[in-house]
Motif scaffolding. Structure first.
Motif, PDB file in Angstrom:
ATOM      1  N   LEU A 108       0.824  -1.204   0.000  1.00  0.00           N
ATOM      2  CA  LEU A 108       0.000   0.000   0.000  1.00  0.00           C
ATOM      3  C   LEU A 108       0.861   1.258   0.000  1.00  0.00           C
ATOM      4  CD1 LEU A 108      -2.845  -0.998   2.487  1.00  0.00           C
ATOM      5  CD2 LEU A 108      -3.104  -0.510   0.042  1.00  0.00           C
ATOM      6  N   LYS A 109       1.995   1.194   0.674  1.00  0.00           N
ATOM      7  CA  LYS A 109       2.909   2.336   0.686  1.00  0.00           C
ATOM      8  C   LYS A 109       3.430   2.640  -0.714  1.00  0.00           C
ATOM      9  CE  LYS A 109       4.541   1.769   5.451  1.00  0.00           C
ATOM     10  NZ  LYS A 109       5.706   1.407   6.304  1.00  0.00           N
ATOM     11  N   LYS A 110       3.460   1.620  -1.573  1.00  0.00           N
ATOM     12  CA  LYS A 110       3.917   1.801  -2.951  1.00  0.00           C
ATOM     13  C   LYS A 110       2.796   2.253  -3.888  1.00  0.00           C
ATOM     14  CE  LYS A 110       8.107   0.318  -2.116  1.00  0.00           C
ATOM     15  NZ  LYS A 110       9.300   1.179  -2.250  1.00  0.00           N
ATOM     16  N   GLY A 111       1.577   2.376  -3.337  1.00  0.00           N
ATOM     17  CA  GLY A 111       0.474   2.889  -4.143  1.00  0.00           C
ATOM     18  C   GLY A 111      -0.287   1.852  -4.937  1.00  0.00           C
ATOM     19  N   HIS A 112      -0.116   0.572  -4.611  1.00  0.00           N
ATOM     20  CA  HIS A 112      -0.806  -0.474  -5.357  1.00  0.00           C
ATOM     21  C   HIS A 112      -2.243  -0.656  -4.880  1.00  0.00           C
ATOM     22  CE1 HIS A 112       3.046  -1.400  -7.035  1.00  0.00           C
ATOM     23  NE2 HIS A 112       3.542  -1.706  -5.855  1.00  0.00           N
ATOM     24  N   LYS A 113      -3.107  -1.143  -5.760  1.00  0.00           N
ATOM     25  CA  LYS A 113      -4.480  -1.488  -5.412  1.00  0.00           C
ATOM     26  C   LYS A 113      -4.514  -2.935  -4.948  1.00  0.00           C
ATOM     27  CE  LYS A 113      -9.107  -2.167  -7.341  1.00  0.00           C
ATOM     28  NZ  LYS A 113      -9.959  -2.098  -8.555  1.00  0.00           N
TER      29      LYS A 113
END
Length: 222
Positions: free
Chosen positions: A20-25
């Protein structure tokens, strides 16, 4: 990327926080109702309560065509079934799994599972790298994880594309052992220029693999 995680316990929390920190769904499928409630309350993910090794649960989750399937259940056969369903039924091209028995790693790979590792933190690291460098297609720990083999396909956006090996700034303990270019295999030297589409076979120490990938792609991996 769109990623579905199947499993429960601390492994799921660890991976979810990292990705989530990497911006993934993320979509998480978990068979523990209490954990599902906690996940849905504390993380920005879609959480589905159910047994992820069941075909109808995966189909109902709406994850057709997702980028990655991650299976982190404690049971190796369940993880294998999940990954095979993901690739053959759901159209998910990449499947990753943790395994409880290290001997099963090769079995998973022979059956088409992209990556099987025996430690969750290693899986998270690999996925983070692939999120940045989509050209990584294989990863293999060697000699009790002291040495690693990376197989990387160079695309036009890589820093390495069009550069000579000596200009890449690779770590001293990382070596490009060979380059597969079309039907040819090249044993490179420092002046060898890397082309788009080249497949690089790279040997590196565990402590240097992130720096190696960053040197090839031009990115910074955390």
């Amino acid at each position: 990327m769109k990623i579905v995680i199947v499993g429960n316990g601390a492994k799921v929390n660890f991976l979810a926080d990292s990705l989530l920190k990497k911006g993934h769904k993320l979509v998480v499928i978990n068979n523990d109702l209490d954990e599902c409630e906690k996940l849905s309350q504390t993380k920005d993910v879609m959480v589905i309560h159910g047994e992820g090794s069941k075909k109808f649960i995966l189909e109902d989750a709406g994850v057709f065509g997702f980028d990655l399937m991650i299976a982190v259940k404690s049971n190796d056969p369940d993880n294998l079934v999940i990954c095979l369903l993901a690739k053959k039924i759901l159209g998910i091209k990449r499947a990753f799994a943790t395994v409880s028995n290290p001997r099963n790693v090769e079995v998973f790979k022979k059956l088409g599972i992209n990556t099987a590792v025996s430690a969750t933190f290693e899986l998270s690291s690999i996925i983070e790298q692939m999120a940045f460098a989509d050209q990584i297609i294989h990863y293999m720990p060697l000699e009790e994880e002291k040495l690693q083999l990376l197989e990387v396909v160079v695309d036009k956006n890589c820093k390495a594309c069009g550069s000579q090996i000596m200009d890449l700034g690779l770590p001293l303990d990382s070596i490009i052992g060979c380059i597969v270019r079309g039907n040819n295999t090249i044993v490179p030297n420092g002046r060898t220029e890397i082309h788009e589409g080249d497949k690089l076979m790279i040997f590196t120490n565990k402590s240097s693999h992130e720096a190696t990938l960053a040197a090839l792609t031009g990115g910074v991996l955390s």
